[in-house]
Design a protein around this motif. Structure first.
Motif, mmCIF file in Angstrom:
data_model
loop_
_atom_site.group_PDB
_atom_site.id
_atom_site.type_symbol
_atom_site.label_atom_id
_atom_site.label_comp_id
_atom_site.label_asym_id
_atom_site.label_seq_id
_atom_site.Cartn_x
_atom_site.Cartn_y
_atom_site.Cartn_z
ATOM 1 N N ILE A 1 0.831 -1.202 0.000
ATOM 2 C CA ILE A 1 0.000 0.000 0.000
ATOM 3 C C ILE A 1 0.869 1.256 0.000
ATOM 4 N N LEU A 2 1.860 1.297 0.881
ATOM 5 C CA LEU A 2 2.710 2.483 0.981
ATOM 6 C C LEU A 2 3.528 2.700 -0.286
ATOM 7 N N GLU A 3 4.013 1.616 -0.876
ATOM 8 C CA GLU A 3 4.773 1.742 -2.134
ATOM 9 C C GLU A 3 3.885 2.280 -3.248
ATOM 10 N N ALA A 4 2.654 1.744 -3.316
ATOM 11 C CA ALA A 4 1.711 2.219 -4.329
ATOM 12 C C ALA A 4 1.324 3.665 -4.072
ATOM 13 N N ALA A 5 1.200 4.041 -2.799
ATOM 14 C CA ALA A 5 0.846 5.427 -2.455
ATOM 15 C C ALA A 5 1.943 6.390 -2.902
ATOM 16 N N LYS A 6 3.189 6.007 -2.692
ATOM 17 C CA LYS A 6 4.300 6.864 -3.131
ATOM 18 C C LYS A 6 4.310 6.999 -4.648
ATOM 19 N N GLU A 7 4.039 5.911 -5.339
ATOM 20 C CA GLU A 7 4.006 5.962 -6.808
ATOM 21 C C GLU A 7 2.833 6.796 -7.294
ATOM 22 N N SER A 8 1.679 6.646 -6.645
ATOM 23 C CA SER A 8 0.503 7.433 -7.028
ATOM 24 C C SER A 8 0.759 8.921 -6.820
ATOM 25 N N ALA A 9 1.361 9.266 -5.687
ATOM 26 C CA ALA A 9 1.651 10.676 -5.418
ATOM 27 C C ALA A 9 2.647 11.232 -6.432
ATOM 28 N N ARG A 10 3.613 10.420 -6.816
ATOM 29 C CA ARG A 10 4.626 10.863 -7.778
ATOM 30 C C ARG A 10 4.037 11.062 -9.163
ATOM 31 N N SER A 11 3.192 10.105 -9.583
ATOM 32 C CA SER A 11 2.667 10.118 -10.945
ATOM 33 C C SER A 11 1.379 10.915 -11.093
ATOM 34 N N GLY A 12 0.683 11.140 -9.990
ATOM 35 C CA GLY A 12 -0.614 11.799 -10.055
ATOM 36 C C GLY A 12 -1.714 10.886 -10.557
ATOM 37 N N LYS A 13 -1.474 9.575 -10.529
ATOM 38 C CA LYS A 13 -2.448 8.603 -11.032
ATOM 39 C C LYS A 13 -2.767 7.549 -9.976
ATOM 40 N N THR A 14 -3.933 6.947 -10.116
ATOM 41 C CA THR A 14 -4.290 5.809 -9.281
ATOM 42 C C THR A 14 -3.420 4.615 -9.660
ATOM 43 N N VAL A 15 -2.964 3.880 -8.659
ATOM 44 C CA VAL A 15 -2.172 2.671 -8.897
ATOM 45 C C VAL A 15 -3.047 1.464 -8.613
ATOM 46 N N TRP A 16 -3.162 0.602 -9.619
ATOM 47 C CA TRP A 16 -3.972 -0.619 -9.484
ATOM 48 C C TRP A 16 -3.055 -1.762 -9.112
ATOM 49 N N LEU A 17 -3.394 -2.464 -8.018
ATOM 50 C CA LEU A 17 -2.557 -3.556 -7.566
ATOM 51 C C LEU A 17 -2.844 -4.809 -8.380
ATOM 52 N N ASP A 18 -1.780 -5.540 -8.669
ATOM 53 C CA ASP A 18 -1.924 -6.779 -9.420
ATOM 54 C C ASP A 18 -2.744 -7.785 -8.640
ATOM 55 N N LYS A 19 -3.561 -8.552 -9.358
ATOM 56 C CA LYS A 19 -4.322 -9.621 -8.725
ATOM 57 C C LYS A 19 -3.390 -10.812 -8.465
ATOM 58 N N ARG A 20 -3.671 -11.522 -7.391
ATOM 59 C CA ARG A 20 -2.884 -12.716 -7.057
ATOM 60 C C ARG A 20 -3.670 -13.969 -7.352
#
Length: 368
Positions: A349-368
């Motif tokens: 979650i935190l890694e995706a949040a940092k990427e979302s903040a950097r890119s300005g886009k929603t980050v979709w997590l891969d399905k397992r």
């Protein structure tokens, strides 16, 4: 679900009756430059906890704590390797930078030494995964300590949820933070790395966003969110020149949403949470106080207030838990707040949040 019932009460009985017969748990402390380090130094006063070694290269800092807490400088070593070799601890607690957590596990896991670190688990998802692989390979406990894990109000909130009194969760809101590290007067050794993006992983997003990610994952029975969206700002660049000090993270799940508000700009320190179901809401005000509101009509509600006492041993604080886990007196559920599975999702979650903040886009997590 997490209702342990009679089995857990039996384990509590075993813990209480066997503790007096056990030798103290030999603990090593890796680092003294974390503001939470008094927690473990105070725990050393208990009969079941024995700090046998401290790894801290800053002798001046170690001497300050030695005078304050009464431990001998003879147990202070300049490196983790030396501390492990000379003192042979059973478990090591991390009270240095978050970046150092990986090194602690790299040094301890091959020696079958258990590890507990202060939140969050790591500075990055890559670090977290390497730590997890080492812990699994060498079969050690790798625990993450959050202050909020020991809130009796959170356990009561879970109990109400499991009773289905408010129905299925539709929204969780978690708010954590304070006026900022410098404004609240943290020590210079703590401030130096807490506001460093490499040593802490980010700013307020990591420092306080991890609480909401941890609690949401726990309340959602270990589910990974579908997506993560984050907005961050630097509202106080004078105090926090290298990192963000304001962050909002939105997690989406198939049938609910979590909003995490992590801030170094709250005028009042806070760690509170709201859980909204179909027919009512749980408002967790702090560690011991909780309100249950049941909906009545359009905007009316009835309210019941709860005042809780401290949690029962061995789940009353991190060191009682660590003792019981290492001694084999309790086994934590897979998705426990302190557990590895939960905290790997926290790091996703935190890694995706940092990427979302950097890119300005929603980050979709891969399905397992």
């Amino acid at each position: 679900m997490k209702n342990v019932g009679i089995i857990f009460l039996f384990l509590i009985f075993l813990f209480t009756n066997s503790q007096a017969q056990e030798l103290p748990l030999k603990i090593g402390v890796a680092g003294l430059n974390h503001g939470h380090v008094p927690w473990v130094l105070n725990a050393d006063k208990r009969p079941e906890i024995d700090i046998v070694g401290i790894a801290e290269p800053d002798r001046e800092l170690a001497e300050k704590y030695s005078k304050q807490y009464g431990f001998s400088m003879d147990i202070v070593f300049g490196s983790i390797d030396e501390m492990l070799e000379k003192t042979k601890p059973e478990a090591v607690t991390g009270f240095g930078t978050t970046y150092q957590h990986l090194e602690i596990v790299q040094k301890c896991a091959p020696k079958s030494i258990h590890v507990m670190v202060e939140k969050p688990l790591a500075v990055s998802l890559d670090h977290a995964r390497e730590m997890a692989n080492l812990a699994r390979k060498h079969q050690i406990q790798l625990l993450t300590n959050y202050e909020t894990t020991w809130y009796t109000s959170h356990q009561k909130a879970l109990e109400i949820l499991e009773s289905e009194k408010i129905g299925d969760i539709r929204k969780i809101v978690v708010r954590d933070g304070h006026r900022g590290p410098k404004k609240i007067g943290v020590g210079p050794e703590f401030l130096e790395w807490l506001t460093d993006p490499e040593l802490n992983g980010a700013g307020a997003l990591m420092d306080f966003g991890c609480y909401g990610a941890n609690l949401s994952t726990w309340l959602m029975d270990g589910q990974r969110p579908i997506s993560v969206t984050a907005v961050v700002q630097q509202l106080n660049p004078a105090d926090n020149p290298k990192v963000e000090d304001e962050s909002t993270i939105i997690l989406t799940y198939p049938s609910s949403q979590t909003i995490i508000e992590a801030s170094w700009n709250w005028p009042i320190g806070r760690k509170d949470m709201e859980i909204y179901g179909l027919t009512g809401a749980i408002l967790v005000d702090n560690g011991k106080q909780l309100r249950l509101r049941m909906a009545e009509g359009y905007d009316g509600f009835s309210e019941e207030k709860f005042e809780m006492e401290k949690r029962e041993k061995p789940l009353d604080d991190p060191f009682s838990m660590l003792y019981a886990v290492v001694r084999g007196q309790i086994t934590l559920p897979n998705d426990d707040l302190s557990g590895l599975e939960n905290n790997l999702i926290v790091m996703e979650i935190l890694e995706a949040a940092k990427e979302s903040a950097r890119s300005g886009k929603t980050v979709w997590l891969d399905k397992r």
